[in-house]
Motif scaffolding. Structure first.
Motif, PDB file in Angstrom:
ATOM      1  N   UNK A  92       1.344  -0.987  -0.606  1.00  0.00           N
ATOM      2  CA  UNK A  92       0.202  -0.181   0.038  1.00  0.00           C
ATOM      3  C   UNK A  92       0.318   1.099  -0.177  1.00  0.00           C
ATOM      4  N   UNK A  93       2.342   0.920   0.466  1.00  0.00           N
ATOM      5  CA  UNK A  93       2.461   2.173   1.068  1.00  0.00           C
ATOM      6  C   UNK A  93       3.427   2.760  -0.243  1.00  0.00           C
ATOM      7  N   UNK A  94       3.731   2.063  -1.084  1.00  0.00           N
ATOM      8  CA  UNK A  94       4.147   1.895  -2.899  1.00  0.00           C
ATOM      9  C   UNK A  94       2.992   2.462  -3.561  1.00  0.00           C
ATOM     10  N   UNK A  95       2.278   1.305  -3.335  1.00  0.00           N
ATOM     11  CA  UNK A  95       1.647   1.561  -4.568  1.00  0.00           C
ATOM     12  C   UNK A  95       0.596   3.091  -4.428  1.00  0.00           C
ATOM     13  N   UNK A  96       0.022   3.642  -3.343  1.00  0.00           N
ATOM     14  CA  UNK A  96      -0.446   4.812  -3.269  1.00  0.00           C
ATOM     15  C   UNK A  96       0.343   6.088  -3.790  1.00  0.00           C
ATOM     16  N   UNK A  97       1.096   6.196  -4.885  1.00  0.00           N
ATOM     17  CA  UNK A  97       1.458   6.963  -5.922  1.00  0.00           C
ATOM     18  C   UNK A  97       0.857   6.852  -7.414  1.00  0.00           C
ATOM     19  N   UNK A  98       0.592   5.786  -7.788  1.00  0.00           N
ATOM     20  CA  UNK A  98      -0.025   6.091  -9.054  1.00  0.00           C
ATOM     21  C   UNK A  98      -1.483   6.140  -8.253  1.00  0.00           C
ATOM     22  N   UNK A  99      -2.162   5.950  -7.587  1.00  0.00           N
ATOM     23  CA  UNK A  99      -3.348   6.620  -7.217  1.00  0.00           C
ATOM     24  C   UNK A  99      -3.557   8.297  -7.134  1.00  0.00           C
ATOM     25  N   UNK A 100      -2.580   8.838  -6.688  1.00  0.00           N
ATOM     26  CA  UNK A 100      -1.819  10.405  -5.970  1.00  0.00           C
ATOM     27  C   UNK A 100      -1.698  10.471  -7.873  1.00  0.00           C
ATOM     28  N   UNK A 101      -0.744  10.284  -8.489  1.00  0.00           N
ATOM     29  CA  UNK A 101      -0.617  10.567 -10.221  1.00  0.00           C
ATOM     30  C   UNK A 101      -2.049  10.639 -10.792  1.00  0.00           C
TER      31      UNK A 101
END
Length: 393
Positions: free
Chosen positions: A264-273
């Protein structure tokens, strides 16, 4: 005398109102003033800096934006075309409002935007490209610092773009959230920069099926030993190149929970994009177009513009404080969860030591306890405490 002038004015007004020709009042005759705005005002309205505007204008002119004037009306200047395109992408204005803003007809505004979208679709490699070996190593190091996982070079996810019901197979675009949408699949690196996109599937399509339909799925071997981060939609043997969280079936261990937290910590970056792109290029919030080919070009152009701006402004200025607040809150939450997991682990370890001491004491002081070691109600594997093979009187 004044009475005669008033009558003549009223007569002229009556003639104009009875005319079959539409009278259009344009207020945007001084569009050149936009170029003299301050840097902050320019970026607030058009979502890019002046330097980025000049770069985009040059790229579009190199790929056929300019038009030669032979006869008829003077063509719209290239600078004005790019301003119209950026205003359309950065706002939720209709063609009527844009035509009034820039002193052009509605048909001319539509033609200009379509022309720029077509050129943008043809120069996608200028803005989006797969990372080379050095960039992969840099992304892997950055993701390791964020989530502690090795070999990760990006994160993948799908996003719904709201559209009007298309005239052909319109019902298929209804998604599970009960509105019509077109899907966008994006893969981003550690900087939230798109390195691969796939746009156009129906809103009802599942993320896993969209991935299997994309060109990236047939070329995923180019990742080598690297991998991506994804959510539970990509769980399965068909996607060995994606690290996914473990399903919560009620029996997750502490290690499983820690693994899911890292994902979750690493994957949240695509949602932020996706969130930053929709915040900056607001036409994506509700596309009024019904032609899917134009919708796809708009989505792709927004991704290209997002990549062009990502180095200069990673967070939208209007939402910087909110983003910082969410980051701080999430960091505190992750820290609290990890702390609780550590406390739980230490508690279980201490309990195990206490039980071992009790067993040793019982064996040394009471020989009658030995026959009861294998008659424990806790010896069943369903309790997960096989080491407690003793019955406490």
């Amino acid at each position: 005398m004044e009475e005669d002038d008033r009558k003549r004015r009223m007569a002229l007004i009556s003639i104009v109102l009875r005319s079959r020709h539409q009278i259009i009042l344009k207020t945007g005759t001084e569009w050149e003033i936009m170029l003299n705005w301050s840097e902050a005002t320019f970026a607030r309205h058009l979502r890019i800096s002046k330097h980025q505007f000049e770069y985009l204008l040059t790229k579009l002119q190199e790929n056929g934006l300019h038009t030669d004037h032979t006869q008829g009306r003077t063509p719209v200047p290239d600078t004005k075309k790019v301003l119209i395109f950026l205003w359309y992408m950065a706002n939720q204005n209709s063609f009527r409002e844009i035509s009034d803003k820039f002193d052009v007809s509605q048909s001319a505004a539509h033609g200009i935007i379509h022309q720029v979208l077509t050129i943008m679709s043809g120069i996608g490699n200028t803005f989006i490209s797969w990372p080379n070996a050095c960039e992969k190593a840099a992304s892997a190091a950055a993701f390791h610092r964020v989530c502690g996982l090795d070999g990760v070079i990006g994160a993948i996810d799908g996003c719904h773009i709201r559209v009007q019901r298309p005239p052909i197979r319109g019902g298929d675009y209804m998604n599970r959230k009960a509105y019509y949408s077109v899907l966008l699949q994006g893969i981003v690196d550690d900087r939230a920069r798109f390195i691969d996109i796939f746009a156009g599937p129906l809103g009802r399509v599942h993320d896993a099926r969209m991935l299997r339909s994309s060109t990236f799925f047939t070329q995923w071997q180019k990742m080598g030993e690297r991998c991506l981060l994804g959510d539970s939609a990509y769980i399965g043997h068909a996607f060995p190149f994606i690290k996914t969280p473990r399903r919560d079936n009620g029996a997750l261990t502490v290690e499983d929970l820690r693994h899911n937290s890292k994902i979750s910590q690493g994957r949240v970056i695509v949602e932020n994009a996706f969130g930053r792109m929709k915040c900056k290029w607001r036409c994506l919030r509700d596309l009024q177009n019904t032609r899917i080919d134009i919708v796809v070009m708009i989505i792709m152009s927004a991704c290209f513009l997002h990549n062009m701006c990502i180095a200069a402004s990673a967070v939208c200025p209007e939402h910087r404080l909110a983003a910082q607040g969410r980051t701080i809150t999430m960091s505190r939450l992750i820290f609290t969860v990890e702390k609780l997991l550590n406390i739980f682990t230490l508690t279980m370890h201490s309990l195990s030591v206490v039980i071992d001491v009790y067993l040793l004491y019982s064996v040394c002081t009471n020989d009658n306890v030995l026959p009861k070691l294998n008659a424990s109600p806790f010896s069943s594997p369903q309790y997960g405490f096989e080491q407690l093979n003793i019955y406490f009187p």
